[in-house]
Structures are given as C-alpha cells and as structure tokens.
Design a protein around this motif. Structure first.
Motif, mmCIF file in Angstrom:
data_model
loop_
_atom_site.group_PDB
_atom_site.id
_atom_site.type_symbol
_atom_site.label_atom_id
_atom_site.label_comp_id
_atom_site.label_asym_id
_atom_site.label_seq_id
_atom_site.Cartn_x
_atom_site.Cartn_y
_atom_site.Cartn_z
ATOM 1 N N ALA A 109 0.807 -1.221 0.000
ATOM 2 C CA ALA A 109 0.000 0.000 0.000
ATOM 3 C C ALA A 109 0.844 1.278 0.000
ATOM 4 O O ALA A 109 0.301 2.367 -0.132
ATOM 5 N N ILE A 110 2.144 1.140 0.163
ATOM 6 C CA ILE A 110 3.031 2.308 0.191
ATOM 7 C C ILE A 110 3.715 2.431 -1.159
ATOM 8 O O ILE A 110 4.218 1.448 -1.697
ATOM 9 N N ALA A 111 3.733 3.638 -1.694
ATOM 10 C CA ALA A 111 4.369 3.881 -2.986
ATOM 11 C C ALA A 111 5.815 3.416 -2.951
ATOM 12 O O ALA A 111 6.529 3.613 -1.961
ATOM 13 N N GLU A 112 6.240 2.768 -4.035
ATOM 14 C CA GLU A 112 7.598 2.225 -4.125
ATOM 15 C C GLU A 112 8.645 3.287 -3.814
ATOM 16 O O GLU A 112 9.635 3.019 -3.153
ATOM 17 N N SER A 113 8.411 4.513 -4.247
ATOM 18 C CA SER A 113 9.384 5.574 -4.040
ATOM 19 C C SER A 113 9.520 5.966 -2.559
ATOM 20 O O SER A 113 10.524 6.533 -2.161
ATOM 21 N N LEU A 114 8.517 5.655 -1.743
ATOM 22 C CA LEU A 114 8.556 6.002 -0.322
ATOM 23 C C LEU A 114 8.894 4.824 0.584
ATOM 24 O O LEU A 114 9.298 5.014 1.729
ATOM 25 N N LEU A 115 8.719 3.620 0.090
ATOM 26 C CA LEU A 115 8.816 2.440 0.938
ATOM 27 C C LEU A 115 10.171 2.303 1.619
ATOM 28 O O LEU A 115 10.247 2.027 2.821
#
Length: 167
Positions: free
Chosen positions: A93-99
C-alpha cells in the motif's frame, strides 16, 4: 564518553518508542481472539504458542483475509515483547518511491523534501518489539534484498546514511 553517549541515545529512543505505543503501535488481538474449533485452527494456535517463545523471525503465509495479522498480533502478545511496540505496515500500500525511507528511515537532507533532522524508520520504531510486514511479495526485488539483509544481520542503514543501526 562513548558508552555514556550510547546509553543517552538508547534512553532517548526508548522514550520515543514509549510515546509511539500510545499512537496505536500496539497489538490488540490475542490467541483467544482467534475463533475456530477445527483441528487445523487448534494446531495452528499451538504452533503460534511455541513460536512466541522464540526470538526467530517468523514467516506467516496464506491467502488474503485468512488472518495473518491476527496471528502475528497473537504471537506478539504471547511473547516477551508484548509490552513493546507492534508496528504493522502493508508494503503493497506504500508507494515504491517512499517504501525504502519508511522502512529504514533517512538522514537529514538525504533527498529533496526530506526533513532536515531526518526520520526514524519503521525498523527503528519497532526496535525490541515486533515489525509486521504485510504483502512483502509486492515489494520491488531490490527492497526485498535489503529487507532480507536487515533480517539476517539485525541492523539497518538509513537512506543517505552510513551509520549501522542495530535493530
């Protein structure tokens, strides 16, 4: 001098974690909340009781909706970590760029928009407690490799940092 700095830092981080417990980083379900009388459920509950006595990492598999997080919370509450944080995150559920920065935290100025003081990651927030990572199969492979290393070595490095942090 270094030892006193270590203990001061450890006390500060424990104080922060204690504050987080009041922000819903707790496990509310116990083994008694898992309903069912079938042999399979009873057997799985017995396995969970035995696992809770261990310090090992645990992989819980199953289809969506079968209660993986329920079992994770129950195991946490049966363990010696029950008074510590239980941090759950849905990796899908978390954007790849933020994970990566959510999991491992980041140093100040690590990237555009980063807080100047940096940020603790979920591994640090869960330190001495439980980190429940849901949907890890949806994570990009390079992050799965970094996750595996963190689990094996029990240490992380924040994004943009070079210090090794034991967790």
């Amino acid at each position: 001098l270094r030892i006193s700095n270590y203990w001061e830092q450890e006390k500060r981080q424990n104080d922060l974690r204690r504050q987080l417990i009041h922000k819903k980083h707790t496990a509310k379900y116990t083994i008694d909340d898992i309903a069912g009388i079938s042999e399979a459920i009873q057997s799985t509950k017995n396995i969970a009781r035995r696992i809770a006595l261990s310090e090992a990492n645990v992989l819980i598999t199953g289809e969506t909706g079968v209660g993986k997080e329920l079992f994770a919370q129950a195991i946490h509450n049966l363990s010696g970590r029950k008074q510590r944080p239980f941090v759950a995150v849905n990796c899908g559920a978390i954007a790849e760029s933020l994970l990566e920065s959510e999991l491992f935290g980041y140093e100040g100025g690590a990237f555009t928009g980063a807080r100047k003081e940096g940020k603790l990651g979920l591994f640090e927030l869960a330190h001495t407690g439980t980190l429940f990572l849901d949907e890890i199969g949806d994570m990009p492979l390079h992050l799965q490799v970094r996750l595996l290393r963190a689990l094996q070595e029990k240490e992380i490095t924040r994004v943009g940092g070079d210090s090794v942090i034991p967790v």
